[in-house]
Motif scaffolding. Sequence first.
Motif, short mmCIF file in Angstrom:
data_model
loop_
_atom_site.label_atom_id
_atom_site.label_comp_id
_atom_site.label_asym_id
_atom_site.label_seq_id
_atom_site.Cartn_x
_atom_site.Cartn_y
_atom_site.Cartn_z
N ASP A 292 26.33 48.42 31.60
CA ASP A 292 25.76 47.55 32.64
C ASP A 292 26.75 47.20 33.73
O ASP A 292 26.77 46.10 34.26
CB ASP A 292 25.20 46.25 32.01
N VAL A 293 27.64 48.12 34.06
CA VAL A 293 28.63 47.90 35.12
C VAL A 293 28.05 48.38 36.44
O VAL A 293 27.52 49.48 36.53
CB VAL A 293 29.94 48.64 34.81
N SER B 190 32.83 44.13 38.88
CA SER B 190 32.33 45.06 37.88
C SER B 190 31.74 44.35 36.67
O SER B 190 30.84 44.86 36.02
CB SER B 190 33.46 45.99 37.43
N GLY B 191 32.25 43.15 36.37
CA GLY B 191 31.78 42.45 35.18
C GLY B 191 30.86 41.28 35.44
O GLY B 191 30.42 40.61 34.51
N GLY C 9 32.21 50.52 31.18
CA GLY C 9 31.46 49.84 30.14
C GLY C 9 29.97 49.87 30.42
O GLY C 9 29.50 50.48 31.39
N TYR D 161 39.67 38.68 26.83
CA TYR D 161 39.11 39.94 27.30
C TYR D 161 39.43 40.22 28.77
O TYR D 161 38.81 41.07 29.39
CB TYR D 161 37.60 39.96 27.09
N PRO E 241 35.59 49.23 37.82
CA PRO E 241 36.66 48.23 37.84
C PRO E 241 37.97 48.75 38.41
O PRO E 241 38.83 47.98 38.77
CB PRO E 241 36.81 47.84 36.36
N SER F 16 34.59 39.28 37.85
CA SER F 16 34.93 40.38 38.74
C SER F 16 33.65 41.06 39.19
O SER F 16 32.58 40.84 38.63
CB SER F 16 35.83 41.40 38.04
N TYR G 3 25.93 40.59 43.51
CA TYR G 3 27.34 40.58 43.15
C TYR G 3 28.14 40.06 44.33
O TYR G 3 27.91 40.46 45.48
CB TYR G 3 27.81 41.98 42.75
N ASN H 274 37.83 35.02 34.76
CA ASN H 274 37.57 36.33 34.18
C ASN H 274 36.37 37.00 34.85
O ASN H 274 35.79 37.93 34.32
CB ASN H 274 37.36 36.25 32.66
#
Length: 415
Positions: free
Chosen positions: A13-14, A391-392, A11, A372, A18, A389, A141, A387
């Motif tokens: 801005d990752v 990656s997100g 997706g 999602y 994931p 992670s 992150y 929700n």
Amino acid sequence: MFCSKCGANLGEDVKFCPKCGAPVGPVSATPAPADAPGAAASAPTTVHPKRRAPFVIIAVAAVVVVAIAAFVVTHLLGGNPKEAAGANGMGNSVTNIAFGDGQAVSAGGMDYFFDDNGLECAKVNDPGSVKQICSISSGTYVGMLNYADGYLFYAGYDSNADSYDIKSVKADGSDGKTLYSLDTDHNYFPCLYIVDGRIYIVYQAYQNKTDSLHIVSMATDGSDVRNELDLDMSCASGHCVALSGDRVYYSDDEADDGTSGGSSVYSMKIDGSDTKRIFSSDGGSVRGITVVGDRVLVAAHDRSGSAYSYYVASMNADGSDAKKITDVSDDEIDIVGANNDTVYLSDGDSCFAVPAAGGDETDLGLPDSFQYGAYLIGADDHVIVSNGSLSGGLAYNVGSMKGDGSSYVEYFSES
């Protein structure tokens, strides 16, 4: 945009893929800062009861019973009587690391989790008790959250410093420090486990077209660093690895004869000995591995021409009694958590629970705030739903519920 490592569709801005955990975009070869061990935590005091006749025999028997119970809980179940699931990292770490990137952990009647406010905690099922432990700087992150002896341990990626840092902080927010740093040059985000009072950092590196799996261990204060394993491999997925007890389970795309043709799962001791293949996909890939009780769970897909079939397989630690615990599907099926003898799966539209050894599925009916995607982090009598992670980014919803999806309470919701 597609991942240059495993080809997964990404997706916008990752920062991390994931599926495989590989960093997205260019990484710097700037060396990481030196290790910064902190002070060791004080050892608990043991109180010896006085002998009082004529109850000597009864007292001794009681002590023996308590000792046996403590040994079973601490060494076999991966916890201790006071801190249960969080202590020793055995119940939480395997689940957290493999799925959900370790965004939450439960221990001692408290749930700990990352959200947009940083690292927070709450009394189990009590949304009114949420409080911040420490903030997380912008552009960082975090994940791989674990707990032991009153401290929280996690890994972080600071895009400004170009390093992966293993950090610790007391559960009250004090005594925060960096225990170990790993540069981002050719390395992937490290997994963090706590087993028998030691931290195990499991990470993969890619250099000169060769993958390698590495394990470094240390005391929980960052001292006594040991290099446990350096293994060349051809793993296609950055986090297809799980550590449980004294064994490591990992996926590799190369067969024993050096040919390729589908991913396999191997089991070995932490020192690299006693390696054995326990699972093979049919021309496809392994998407995730976790350990639930005495069962190894593998999310995988088989490939026949251009057709893919997705499923989750369950087996004993030696690969025996292997069975598919989901119907083979054209839709991707991933493991998103585990709790005691139950594994939680997602097909992208919903989450459902299945016994780790196979059985009937239970649709969890998650709230709309998780439409999602959701990760379920197992505790003794509930699951934390997040929700968030790697990656997100950090979670914009975090809550708690029972293992059947009932009694949901919300800890955090992005305003």
